[in-house]
Design an enzyme around this catalytic site. Structure first.
Site, PDB file in Angstrom:
ATOM      1  N   ILE A 240       0.841  -1.207   0.000  1.00  0.00           N
ATOM      2  CA  ILE A 240       0.000   0.000   0.000  1.00  0.00           C
ATOM      3  C   ILE A 240       0.875   1.256   0.000  1.00  0.00           C
ATOM      4  CG2 ILE A 240      -1.977   1.133   1.105  1.00  0.00           C
ATOM      5  CD1 ILE A 240      -2.633  -1.584   2.396  1.00  0.00           C
TER       6      ILE A 240
ATOM      7  N   ASN B  33      10.316  -6.907   4.666  1.00  0.00           N
ATOM      8  CA  ASN B  33       9.276  -7.671   3.997  1.00  0.00           C
ATOM      9  C   ASN B  33       8.932  -7.000   2.668  1.00  0.00           C
ATOM     10  OD1 ASN B  33       7.302  -9.640   3.763  1.00  0.00           O
ATOM     11  ND2 ASN B  33       5.747  -8.376   4.754  1.00  0.00           N
TER      12      ASN B  33
ATOM     13  N   LEU C  30      11.839   1.756  12.207  1.00  0.00           N
ATOM     14  CA  LEU C  30      11.119   2.570  13.194  1.00  0.00           C
ATOM     15  C   LEU C  30      11.723   2.452  14.586  1.00  0.00           C
ATOM     16  CD1 LEU C  30       7.358   1.835  12.398  1.00  0.00           C
ATOM     17  CD2 LEU C  30       8.499   4.042  12.222  1.00  0.00           C
TER      18      LEU C  30
ATOM     19  N   SER D 117      -7.098  -0.763  10.319  1.00  0.00           N
ATOM     20  CA  SER D 117      -7.681  -1.909   9.621  1.00  0.00           C
ATOM     21  C   SER D 117      -9.079  -2.196  10.164  1.00  0.00           C
ATOM     22  CB  SER D 117      -6.785  -3.123   9.866  1.00  0.00           C
ATOM     23  OG  SER D 117      -7.460  -4.312   9.534  1.00  0.00           O
TER      24      SER D 117
ATOM     25  N   TYR E 204      -2.154  -9.132  16.044  1.00  0.00           N
ATOM     26  CA  TYR E 204      -2.027  -8.098  15.002  1.00  0.00           C
ATOM     27  C   TYR E 204      -3.130  -7.043  15.177  1.00  0.00           C
ATOM     28  CZ  TYR E 204      -2.994  -6.002  10.446  1.00  0.00           C
ATOM     29  OH  TYR E 204      -3.286  -5.106   9.445  1.00  0.00           O
TER      30      TYR E 204
ATOM     31  N   LYS F 296      -3.030  -2.812  16.175  1.00  0.00           N
ATOM     32  CA  LYS F 296      -3.688  -1.720  15.432  1.00  0.00           C
ATOM     33  C   LYS F 296      -4.590  -0.924  16.378  1.00  0.00           C
ATOM     34  CE  LYS F 296      -2.140  -2.257  11.210  1.00  0.00           C
ATOM     35  NZ  LYS F 296      -1.259  -1.236  10.628  1.00  0.00           N
TER      36      LYS F 296
ATOM     37  N   LEU G 194      -6.509 -14.056   0.590  1.00  0.00           N
ATOM     38  CA  LEU G 194      -7.169 -14.737  -0.516  1.00  0.00           C
ATOM     39  C   LEU G 194      -6.604 -14.375  -1.900  1.00  0.00           C
ATOM     40  CD1 LEU G 194      -9.506 -16.545  -1.514  1.00  0.00           C
ATOM     41  CD2 LEU G 194     -10.925 -14.483  -1.568  1.00  0.00           C
TER      42      LEU G 194
ATOM     43  N   ARG H  35     -11.723 -21.070   8.657  1.00  0.00           N
ATOM     44  CA  ARG H  35     -10.474 -20.653   9.306  1.00  0.00           C
ATOM     45  C   ARG H  35     -10.827 -19.977  10.636  1.00  0.00           C
ATOM     46  NH1 ARG H  35      -6.711 -16.488   6.005  1.00  0.00           N
ATOM     47  NH2 ARG H  35      -8.456 -15.107   6.485  1.00  0.00           N
ATOM     48  N   PRO H  36     -10.217 -20.419  11.732  1.00  0.00           N
ATOM     49  CA  PRO H  36     -10.567 -19.831  13.037  1.00  0.00           C
ATOM     50  C   PRO H  36     -10.385 -18.314  13.029  1.00  0.00           C
ATOM     51  CG  PRO H  36      -9.053 -21.689  13.321  1.00  0.00           C
ATOM     52  CD  PRO H  36      -9.145 -21.439  11.853  1.00  0.00           C
TER      53      PRO H  36
HETATM   54  C1  UD1 Z   1      -7.131 -10.576   6.875  1.00  0.00           C
HETATM   55  C2  UD1 Z   1      -6.841 -10.405   8.330  1.00  0.00           C
HETATM   56  C3  UD1 Z   1      -7.047  -8.976   8.702  1.00  0.00           C
HETATM   57  C4  UD1 Z   1      -6.149  -8.100   7.854  1.00  0.00           C
HETATM   58  C5  UD1 Z   1      -6.427  -8.347   6.385  1.00  0.00           C
HETATM   59  C6  UD1 Z   1      -5.412  -7.617   5.551  1.00  0.00           C
HETATM   60  C7  UD1 Z   1      -7.381 -12.581   9.364  1.00  0.00           C
HETATM   61  C8  UD1 Z   1      -8.291 -13.317  10.286  1.00  0.00           C
HETATM   62  N1  UD1 Z   1      -7.686 -11.284   9.125  1.00  0.00           N
HETATM   63  O1  UD1 Z   1      -8.499 -10.259   6.620  1.00  0.00           O
HETATM   64  O2  UD1 Z   1      -6.743  -8.783  10.063  1.00  0.00           O
HETATM   65  O3  UD1 Z   1      -6.383  -6.737   8.160  1.00  0.00           O
HETATM   66  O4  UD1 Z   1      -6.303  -9.730   6.108  1.00  0.00           O
HETATM   67  O5  UD1 Z   1      -5.715  -7.745   4.201  1.00  0.00           O
HETATM   68  O6  UD1 Z   1      -6.406 -13.121   8.880  1.00  0.00           O
HETATM   69  N2  UD1 Z   1      -9.901 -17.215   2.297  1.00  0.00           N
HETATM   70  C9  UD1 Z   1     -10.002 -18.460   1.711  1.00  0.00           C
HETATM   71  N3  UD1 Z   1      -8.850 -19.110   1.309  1.00  0.00           N
HETATM   72  C10 UD1 Z   1      -7.616 -18.551   1.477  1.00  0.00           C
HETATM   73  C11 UD1 Z   1      -7.510 -17.256   2.088  1.00  0.00           C
HETATM   74  C12 UD1 Z   1      -8.686 -16.639   2.493  1.00  0.00           C
HETATM   75  O7  UD1 Z   1     -11.096 -18.991   1.550  1.00  0.00           O
HETATM   76  O8  UD1 Z   1      -6.608 -19.167   1.109  1.00  0.00           O
HETATM   77  C13 UD1 Z   1     -11.146 -16.527   2.687  1.00  0.00           C
HETATM   78  C14 UD1 Z   1     -11.214 -16.163   4.150  1.00  0.00           C
HETATM   79  O9  UD1 Z   1     -11.761 -17.205   4.899  1.00  0.00           O
HETATM   80  C15 UD1 Z   1     -12.099 -14.902   4.100  1.00  0.00           C
HETATM   81  C16 UD1 Z   1     -11.742 -14.260   2.754  1.00  0.00           C
HETATM   82  O10 UD1 Z   1     -11.175 -15.305   1.977  1.00  0.00           O
HETATM   83  O11 UD1 Z   1     -13.453 -15.260   4.077  1.00  0.00           O
HETATM   84  C17 UD1 Z   1     -10.738 -13.136   2.863  1.00  0.00           C
HETATM   85  O12 UD1 Z   1      -9.602 -13.610   3.592  1.00  0.00           O
HETATM   86  P1  UD1 Z   1      -8.242 -12.753   3.683  1.00  0.00           P
HETATM   87  O13 UD1 Z   1      -7.826 -12.318   2.341  1.00  0.00           O
HETATM   88  O14 UD1 Z   1      -7.260 -13.546   4.489  1.00  0.00           O
HETATM   89  O15 UD1 Z   1      -8.673 -11.441   4.466  1.00  0.00           O
HETATM   90  P2  UD1 Z   1      -9.409 -11.292   5.888  1.00  0.00           P
HETATM   91  O16 UD1 Z   1      -9.391 -12.540   6.661  1.00  0.00           O
HETATM   92  O17 UD1 Z   1     -10.720 -10.658   5.647  1.00  0.00           O
END
Ligand code: UD1
Length: 337
Positions: free
Chosen positions: A12, A35, A59, A123, A147, A151, A198, A290-291
């Site tokens: 970002i 990173n 920092l 966030s 995390y 924030k 994702l 995912r928990p």
């Molecule tokens: C995650 C973080 C959040 C952070 C954000 C940054 C967690 C619990 N939360 O948000 O704190 O600010 O990223 O971008 O990690 N999914 C799948 N398969 C995958 C990966 C994700 O199905 O391999 C699903 C997840 O279950 C969710 C959605 O995709 O429903 C989005 O997931 P993700 O991209 O990891 O973002 P968040 O969990 O919303």
């Protein structure tokens, strides 16, 4: 404005530096490169056709921070921090030291050098468990991960600081789910190792680095059973920072604003949109939830419109097309360049 960007080589940070340069601001960036890659900065310079000074700085290096800020800046945009949710739970002290300790250092250095304008990268994770969307800025704040806690605590420090010293102007920008890349395909997200999020996972699958996407949960109370998120194009997000900087003098102390599109899309919708952009189906399978994941969350965006005069403009297809261009041109990220 003369703006200092922390974490300028990150996903970002680099997109925001580019938008700031394009709008005519003077940008100085730093990053500890733990990173991220300095190649992102070179590409920002190339795209903007403008100079941008960059330093490798951490920092936690208070002397270096004060030396840099003593040059005099109108504002700071603060991205630098660690962001892997799972890792934060395993290594909490590293997260507290970097994200919270680092932010305290930055605020102290700003204070001692007379800079009182800050845009902070918060966030939607600080809304904790969300039962109803859209979620507005007055939603209860809590955190389910270390995390998220860091924030939340930095937000609280900013509120305390501006209460004690009213000359501070601080924008806490609460991002929803940033995806996409600059349309040039030259800068984008470059996660190290197996992606947690994702979109990078989908794109690494499309490029052949992963076998298939695991969809975490198909039994949520959502239209297709998969999780629903507010995906926002990183260029829209970057422009939200520009809008916040340009309006920051209208802020009363510390104020928080959501940056999202106001629209929820499911994981399956995202896989479909990505498949369309890539031109072939992206393989996936269903896996357990995912928990810590919420079923659905998307942003209330009225305050961003009112306060910043900003709204997101790119749709899911555009997010996927741009993310794919970056991934296709840089299958192994910046390192392979
Ligand atoms: C995650 C973080 C959040 C952070 C954000 C940054 C967690 C619990 N939360 O948000 O704190 O600010 O990223 O971008 O990690 N999914 C799948 N398969 C995958 C990966 C994700 O199905 O391999 C699903 C997840 O279950 C969710 C959605 O995709 O429903 C989005 O997931 P993700 O991209 O990891 O973002 P968040 O969990 O919303």
């Amino acid at each position: 404005m003369k703006v200092l960007v922390t974490g300028a080589a990150g996903y970002i940070g680099s997109h925001t530096a580019l938008e700031l340069l394009a709008a005519g601001h003077e940008v100085v960036g730093f990053d500890n490169l733990s990173n991220s890659s300095e190649r992102a900065i070179e590409r920002v310079r190339r795209l903007s056709k403008r100079p941008m000074r960059f330093e490798k700085l951490d920092l936690l290096d208070m002397t270096g921070l004060v030396r840099l800020l003593a040059e005099g800046f109108d504002a700071v945009v603060h991205f630098a921090g660690l962001k892997a949710v799972g890792e934060s739970v395993e290594k909490p002290l590293i997260y507290w030291r970097n994200n919270v300790g680092g932010s305290v250092n930055l605020l102290s250095a700003m204070r001692s050098t007379g800079c009182r304008r800050l845009v902070f990268s918060s966030s939607c994770t600080i809304y904790g468990e969300v039962h109803r969307s859209p979620v507005d800025e007055n939603h209860l704040r809590s955190a389910v991960s270390c995390y998220g806690n860091t924030k939340l605590v930095v937000e609280n420090i900013c509120f305390d600081l501006a209460r004690a010293e009213p000359e501070w102007k601080i924008a806490l920008l609460r991002y929803f789910n940033p995806v996409g890349a600059h349309e040039s395909g030259l800068i984008g997200e470059d996660p190290k190792g197996v992606p947690n999020n994702l979109m990078p996972f989908i794109m690494q699958t499309a490029v052949g680095l992963r076998d298939k996407v695991r969809v975490f949960g198909n039994d949520y109370p959502t239209p297709d059973g998969t999780g629903v998120r507010d995906f926002i194009h990183v260029v829209d997000l970057a422009r939200g920072h520009l809008a916040a900087l340009e309006r920051i003098d209208s802020f009363t102390g510390t104020e928080a604003v959501n940056l999202g599109t106001g629209r929820g899309s499911s994981v399956l919708e995202m896989i479909r949109a990505a498949s369309k952009a890539v031109g072939r189906p992206i393989p996936y399978e269903f896996a357990p939830r995912r928990p810590g994941d919420s079923a659905a969350i998307w942003a209330e965006t009225a305050l961003a419109k009112k306060k910043l005069g900003w709204a997101a403009s790119y749709d899911l297809d555009r997010m996927c097309a741009d993310h794919w261009r970056w991934q296709k041109n840089n299958p192994a990220g910046y390192d392979a360049a």
